[in-house]
Design an enzyme around this catalytic site. Structure first.
Site, PDB file in Angstrom:
ATOM      1  N   GLY A   1       0.919  -1.141   0.000  1.00  0.00           N
ATOM      2  CA  GLY A   1       0.000   0.000   0.000  1.00  0.00           C
ATOM      3  C   GLY A   1       0.939   1.166   0.000  1.00  0.00           C
ATOM      4  O   GLY A   1       1.775   1.277   0.874  1.00  0.00           O
ATOM      5  N   THR A   2       0.840   2.049  -0.937  1.00  0.00           N
ATOM      6  CA  THR A   2       2.028   2.795  -1.326  1.00  0.00           C
ATOM      7  C   THR A   2       1.688   4.164  -1.857  1.00  0.00           C
ATOM      8  O   THR A   2       0.543   4.446  -2.191  1.00  0.00           O
ATOM      9  CB  THR A   2       2.674   1.996  -2.490  1.00  0.00           C
TER      10      THR A   2
END
Lengths: 204, 215
Positions: free
Chosen positions: B17-18
């Site tokens: 998750g970035t």
């Protein structure tokens, strides 16, 4: 995702020599999104008693207001302060009343009793209490918090040592949790008085 | 773009998750990413490297499933190396992006990967190609991706100017990713910056206490 993880949060309460400390993060999120970094989770009940509540934010607010109300009522009727153990028992009772439609919270109670001896307790969302002599934790990163506290806790710390220890435990645990952090507040309760400090930590 | 909680993630799967970003300038490209890798809400790695080298002057920012994007970048790196040997000159960024797109599109049912390919080649100069979830390939002046990118669409649209210098691009990437890290629970850690131009590649990182933005 569990309803107790919707808003995120982390709380520790720890004992020292004739003192207790309670620390909480200040994040309010909606799952992954962070909405506020100044959300209060530690509440003063009286000069020697604090309650920390983590879990669903709406229930955090409601429960803290409800308990404050009940404490005030007790004080008016009994004309004396409520002891921490009595407060804890009241809290378990209030939570169990809602056994089949509970408040989605995990509260933590920290205070000094009438002999200025430290008192800690924590409970689950339906009021099962546990009272310990060293520390209690609650929130979305309890595995992290337990690990840090078990490692860094030692008995009979002075208020300054206690502040340092509880702060490091909370900060390091929140750094490994995506839903906790974004600021922290630590309150140290001694017979002489209460000191509340904000911690400078990672805001990610 | 993908996030750790979209359907498709398997229980216990490690997801990046970035926030990822790349901006092209006249003589090259600046790529940036945060460094948080999470398994659910536990942060499995807080200093990970999400900017993978595909070739000397071609890099790929990874978002989505960590395993899927590592596999894709490994395959593309291997294909590019063979291709470079065969044509006896450095490959183009377009080739690298096309290879990545073929993998993402043809395996779209099995993969959860959103990538940004950026680099420098002597034909096009600096270029940025973005490949979101289904396997579309788009060449853009700049691109953002990952779960944190949703929080900075407005900010990047407001702050982007065409024909920025290298330093302006670096500041733009740093500031944007810092904003996303402040709001997205799945992004955080440090900012990794990779600048690619004709002279070569520089890798840099900005530690968590020196972020250009934070509440």
């Amino acid at each position: 995702m569990s309803i107790l993880q919707y808003n995120g949060g982390a709380i520790i309460a720890m004992t020292g020599k004739d003192c207790v400390a309670i620390a909480s993060d200040t994040r309010l999120g909606l799952q992954q999104q962070t909405v506020a970094c100044d959300f209060q989770k530690g509440f003063k009940m009286n000069d020697k008693l604090y309650m920390g509540v983590t879990g669903l934010a709406t229930d955090v607010m409601t429960l803290s207001q409800l308990l404050k109300f009940r404490m005030n009522l007790y004080k008016l009727r009994e004309d004396r302060e409520m002891k921490p153990a009595v407060f804890s028992a009241l809290l378990t009772s209030i939570l169990y009343e809602k056994r089949f439609g509970p408040y989605f919270t995990e509260p933590v109670v920290a205070g000094l009793d009438e002999n200025n001896q430290p008192f800690l307790s924590a409970m689950d969302l339906i009021g099962a209490p546990v009272s310990t002599s060293d520390f209690v934790v609650a929130g979305t990163c309890t595995p992290n918090l337990y690990g840090m506290c078990e490692t860094m806790y030692r008995p009979d710390m002075s208020p300054d040592e206690l502040f340092e220890t509880i702060s490091q435990c909370l900060l390091a645990s929140c750094d490994r949790d995506a839903l906790s952090g974004w600021g922290a507040v630590v309150t140290v309760i001694t017979p002489e008085g209460v000191t509340t400090r904000k911690l400078k930590g990672r805001m990610d | 773009m993908s996030g750790a909680f979209e359907s498709g993630a398997r229980k216990g799967e490690v997801a990046t998750g970035t926030t990822i970003m790349a901006v092209a300038f006249e003589g090259g490209v600046v790529l940036g990413a945060d460094s948080r890798v999470s398994t659910g809400t536990y942060i499995a790695n807080r200093v990970s490297d999400k900017v993978a080298a595909l070739h000397d002057s071609i890099y790929m920012c990874r978002s989505g499933s960590a395993a899927d994007t590592q596999a894709i970048s490994d395959y593309v790196r291997y294909f590019l190396a063979s291709h470079a040997t065969e044509i006896n000159r450095p490959p183009t960024v377009k080739t690298a992006a096309t290879l990545a797109r073929k993998l993402c599109y043809e395996n779209k049912d099995a993969l959860m990967a959103g990538v940004i390919v950026g680099g420098y080649d002597p034909i096009e100069g600096g270029s940025v190609y973005v490949i979101p979830l289904g396997g579309t390939l788009m060449k853009m002046p700049f691109a953002i991706g990952g779960s944190g990118s949703t929080y900075i669409y407005g900010a990047v649209d407001a702050n982007y100017k065409p024909n920025m210098t290298k330093e302006e691009c670096q500041e733009f990437v740093k500031k944007s990713i810092a904003h996303a890290m402040a709001r997205d629970g799945s992004s955080g850690g440090i900012i990794r910056l990779v600048t690619v131009d004709a002279t070569g590649t520089t890798r840099d990182y900005i530690p968590g206490d020196q972020l250009p933005y934070g509440p």
